[in-house]
Design an enzyme around this catalytic site. Structure first.
Site, PDB file in Angstrom:
ATOM      1  N   GLU A  34      11.194 -43.957  -4.448  1.00  0.00           N
ATOM      2  CA  GLU A  34      12.616 -43.573  -4.497  1.00  0.00           C
ATOM      3  C   GLU A  34      13.432 -44.629  -3.788  1.00  0.00           C
ATOM      4  O   GLU A  34      13.133 -44.998  -2.652  1.00  0.00           O
ATOM      5  CB  GLU A  34      12.878 -42.243  -3.779  1.00  0.00           C
ATOM      6  CG  GLU A  34      12.429 -41.022  -4.525  1.00  0.00           C
ATOM      7  CD  GLU A  34      12.852 -39.731  -3.821  1.00  0.00           C
ATOM      8  OE1 GLU A  34      13.909 -39.707  -3.164  1.00  0.00           O
ATOM      9  OE2 GLU A  34      12.105 -38.748  -3.940  1.00  0.00           O
TER      10      GLU A  34
ATOM     11  N   GLU B  10       8.184 -36.230   0.298  1.00  0.00           N
ATOM     12  CA  GLU B  10       8.818 -36.337   1.623  1.00  0.00           C
ATOM     13  C   GLU B  10       8.320 -35.248   2.574  1.00  0.00           C
ATOM     14  O   GLU B  10       9.085 -34.415   3.059  1.00  0.00           O
ATOM     15  CB  GLU B  10      10.340 -36.256   1.483  1.00  0.00           C
ATOM     16  CG  GLU B  10      10.926 -37.439   0.743  1.00  0.00           C
ATOM     17  CD  GLU B  10      12.444 -37.503   0.784  1.00  0.00           C
ATOM     18  OE1 GLU B  10      13.077 -36.465   0.989  1.00  0.00           O
ATOM     19  OE2 GLU B  10      12.998 -38.600   0.592  1.00  0.00           O
TER      20      GLU B  10
HETATM   21  C1  BGP Z   1      15.169 -37.464  -1.285  1.00  0.00           C
HETATM   22  C2  BGP Z   1      14.551 -36.529  -2.239  1.00  0.00           C
HETATM   23  C3  BGP Z   1      15.117 -36.500  -3.571  1.00  0.00           C
HETATM   24  C4  BGP Z   1      16.525 -37.025  -3.704  1.00  0.00           C
HETATM   25  C5  BGP Z   1      16.899 -38.142  -2.785  1.00  0.00           C
HETATM   26  C6  BGP Z   1      18.364 -38.482  -2.697  1.00  0.00           C
HETATM   27  O1  BGP Z   1      15.339 -36.793  -0.095  1.00  0.00           O
HETATM   28  O2  BGP Z   1      13.155 -36.684  -2.386  1.00  0.00           O
HETATM   29  O3  BGP Z   1      14.849 -35.238  -4.083  1.00  0.00           O
HETATM   30  O4  BGP Z   1      17.456 -36.094  -3.951  1.00  0.00           O
HETATM   31  O5  BGP Z   1      16.429 -37.960  -1.506  1.00  0.00           O
HETATM   32  O6  BGP Z   1      19.023 -37.626  -1.825  1.00  0.00           O
HETATM   33  P1  BGP Z   1      20.321 -36.835  -2.196  1.00  0.00           P
HETATM   34  O7  BGP Z   1      20.050 -36.186  -3.498  1.00  0.00           O
HETATM   35  O8  BGP Z   1      20.496 -35.864  -1.112  1.00  0.00           O
HETATM   36  O9  BGP Z   1      21.393 -37.829  -2.261  1.00  0.00           O
END
Ligand code: BGP
Length: 482
Positions: free
Chosen positions: A378, A182
Site C-alpha cells: 500500500e 496492518e
Molecule cells: C490503511 C488500510 C487501508 C487504507 C489505507 C488508506 O490503513 O490498510 O484499508 O484505507 O490505509 O487510509 P485511509 O483510507 O484512511 O486514507
C-alpha cells in the site's frame, strides 16, 4: 533515462480491500461484518476504536461499506482496467463473512466461494497474480457477539476454519497471501482491527495485548496450514509502517521514538522471527498477561514464521517526549497515529506528511531487522479530485506523489540491494477511506463517480495517472526519470 530499472519479476499492481470496494454487503448469503457497522461521520472513530458499541446498523447513520463502489457487480470491468494498465498483481481481500456468514459455519457459503473463484480466474485470464489478504479489518459480527472478538482464544479456531476453506478452494489460483492487514492497527483501532468493544472500566492494555497474542497465534497457524495445503505458496504478514522520527536529538525524544516504533514492530518481530522479543515480553508482564503464553504457543509461533514482510507506507511520523512541544506542534491530520509536525515535510489535504525518502528508510530498516523479502502493498495519495467539464481528471499531484515514492523504492533496490517483491498502489480504483469513511479522499488511478452521501452513477473514468502508471509498468520503471 538513467537506465536504472526494476527487476523484470517485480510485481507491479494495485490494492483494494473487500469492505472498501465490494459493497453488496447483504447479497448472496454474506453475513454482517464489523466494518459494515462502522458509520461515516463523527462517530466513526469512536466505533472503530471500540469506544462506542455498534453491532448492528442503526437508523440515522450512513454506512459506506454497504454499497462502496459496488465492485461485487463491476469486478470484470475493473479487472479489465487493471489489465489495461499492465498490472502484474492485484491485491484484494476476501470478506470472511462471504465464505462463513457467521464466521465459523460448518458449511461454507458456495455463492461467496464462487464469487472469489470468478474474481481470481478473471485476474489469471490477464496474467495478473492475485495477492490475497485473508483478514482486512474484517471480524464477523456473529463472532463478536459470541466471543467479544479477538480477546477470546476461540477466535483462532474460527479463523483457521475459514483459512482451511479458502486455501483448499483457491490453492491452484492464488500463490501470494497475507494473514492480517496492518496487524498493528489493533492497538489503535481495536474494533476495526480485532472486533473489540471495550467495556466501561476495562483494562484496555490487557485486552489489546491478549487479542494481539491471539491474532499472532492465528497468523502463525495459518502460515503453517498454507504451507501444508499449498506447498508453493508465499504467505506474509503486514504492518502499517512509517518510522517515528525524534523531533530533536534530545535522548528523551529518541527513546520516545524507539518505544513508538515498537508498537509497530511488536507484531512483526514475532511473525518474522517466531518469538517475542524481550521488551515485548515485558509489555505483556506489565499488562499482567504473560501467563497466557503457553509452551505450546511458543512452539506455534516458532513454526509459523512468514515468507515475506508486507507493509503499507503513507508517511513517516515525528514524536517528542516533551508534552509542551507535543501540545504546540501536534499534527491535526492523522486521526490514528498521534504525532507532531515535521517542519521539513509538506502534507496532504488530510494532514498526512509526504516523505518519499522515508519509504527508502523504512525498506532499509525492515530489511536490517528481518532479512526477509519485502513487499510494498500500500502506498498512495488520498486527495480530492476535480472532474473537468470535459470529464477528464488531471491528477498531477498523485503522479508526483507516486513517482517520488517509486523512485525511493528503486533506490532501495538498486542502491541498497533490498529485495522488494513488488508495489501495489493503494486504492488503485477510488474506494471508501478506512479512517474517514469518505469517498472524497481518493487514491485511485481510476475515478469512480460516487460522493460522500452515497450519490453517483458509479461510472469508472481513467485519470491522468492511469496512463502514467501504465507507462511506468511498461518501462520497468525507466520512465520515472522523464
Ligand atoms: C490503511 C488500510 C487501508 C487504507 C489505507 C488508506 O490503513 O490498510 O484499508 O484505507 O490505509 O487510509 P485511509 O483510507 O484512511 O486514507
Amino acid at each position: 533515462m538513467s537506465g536504472k530499472v526494476f527487476p523484470s519479476s517485480f510485481l507491479w499492481g494495485g490494492a483494494t480491500a473487500a469492505n472498501q470496494c465490494e459493497g453488496a454487503y447483504d447479497v448472496d448469503g454474506r453475513g454482517l461484518s464489523s466494518v459494515d457497522t462502522i458509520p461515516a461521520g463523527h462517530d466513526r472513530m469512536k466505533v472503530a476504536r471500540g469506544e462506542m458499541e455498534m453491532l448492528e446498523c442503526k437508523p440515522g447513520y450512513y454506512y459506506p461499506s454497504h454499497e462502496a463502489i459496488d465492485m461485487y457487480h463491476h469486478y470484470k470491468e475493473d479487472i479489465a482496467l487493471f489489465a489495461e494498465m499492465g498490472f502484474k498483481c492485484y491485491r484484494l481481500s476476501i470478506a470472511w463473512t462471504r465464505i462463513l456468514p457467521n464466521g465459523d459455519d460448518d458449511t461454507p457459503n458456495e455463492a461467496g466461494l464462487a464469487f472469489y473463484e470468478s474474481v481470481f480466474k478473471e485476474c489469471r485470464k490477464y496474467g495478473i497474480e492475485p495477492l490475497v489478504t485473508i483478514d482486512h479489518f474484517d471480524t464477523p459480527i456473529a463472532l463478536i457477539k459470541k466471543y467479544g472478538g479477538w480477546r477470546d482464544r476461540r477466535m483462532i479456531d474460527a479463523f483457521l476454519k475459514y483459512c482451511r476453506v479458502i486455501f483448499n478452494r483457491y490453492k491452484d489460483l492464488v500463490k501470494y497471501w497475507i494473514t492480517f492487514n496492518e496487524i498493528n492497527m489493533l492497538l489503535h483501532m481495536s474494533y476495526m482491527g480485532a472486533g473489540i468493544v471495550f467495556a466501561e472500566g476495562e483494562d484496555k492494555e490487557r485486552t489489546k495485548y491478549t487479542a494481539a497474542h491471539h491474532e499472532l497465534l492465528a497468523s502463525a497457524e495459518a502460515v503453517r496450514l498454507a504451507h501444508e495445503i499449498m506447498p508453493g505458496a508465499k504467505i506474509g504478514c503486514m504492518l502499517a509502517a512509517g518510522q517515528f522520527y525524534p523531533y530533536s536529538c534530545n535522548p528523551e525524544d529518541i527513546h520516545d521514538g524507539l518505544e513508538k516504533d515498537r508498537d509497530n514492530y511488536f507484531f512483526i518481530d514475532i511473525q518474522a522471527r517466531g518469538e517475542y522479543p524481550v521488551w515485548a515480553l515485558k509489555r505483556l508482564e506489565r499488562a499482567g498477561i504473560s501467563d497466557i503464553i503457553t509452551e505450546a504457543d511458543t512452539e506455534t509461533l516458532k513454526a509459523g514464521t512468514v515468507d515475506y514482510v508486507a507493509f503499507s507506507y503513507y508517511c513517516s511520523r515525528c514524536t517528542t517526549a516533551d508534552p509542551e512541544i507535543f501540545a504546540k506542534h501536534q499534527r491535526p491530520g492523522n486521526a490514528v497515529f498521534r504525532a507532531v509536525e515535521n517542519p521539513y515535510l509538506k502534507h496532504t489535504e488530510w494532514g498526512w506528511q509526504i516523505d518519499p525518502l522515508g519509504l527508502r528508510i523504512t525498506l532499509n530498516t525492515l530489511y536490517d531487522r528481518y532479512n526477509k523479502p519485502l513487499f510494498v502493498v500500500e502506498n498512495g495519495l488520498g486527495a480530492a479530485d476535480t472532474v473537468e467539464p470535459d470529464g477528464k481528471i488531471h491528477d498531477a499531484y498523485r503522479i508526483e506523489y507516486l513517482r517520488s515514492h517509486l523512485l525511493a523504492v528503486r533506490d532501495a533496490i538498486t542502491e541498497d540491494g533490498i529485495p522488494v517483491m513488488g508495489f501495489t498502489a493503494w486504492g488503485c480504483i477510488d474506494l471508501v477511506s478506512a479512517s474517514s469513511g469518505e469517498m472524497r479522499k481518493r487514491y485511485g488511478l481510476i475515478y469512480v463517480d460516487k460522493d460522500d452521501s452515497g450519490q453517483g452513477s458509479l461510472k469508472r473514468v481513467r485519470k491522468d495517472s492511469f496512463a502514467w502508471y501504465k507507462e511506468v509498468i511498461e518501462s520497468d520503471g525507466a520512465s520515472l526519470d522523464e
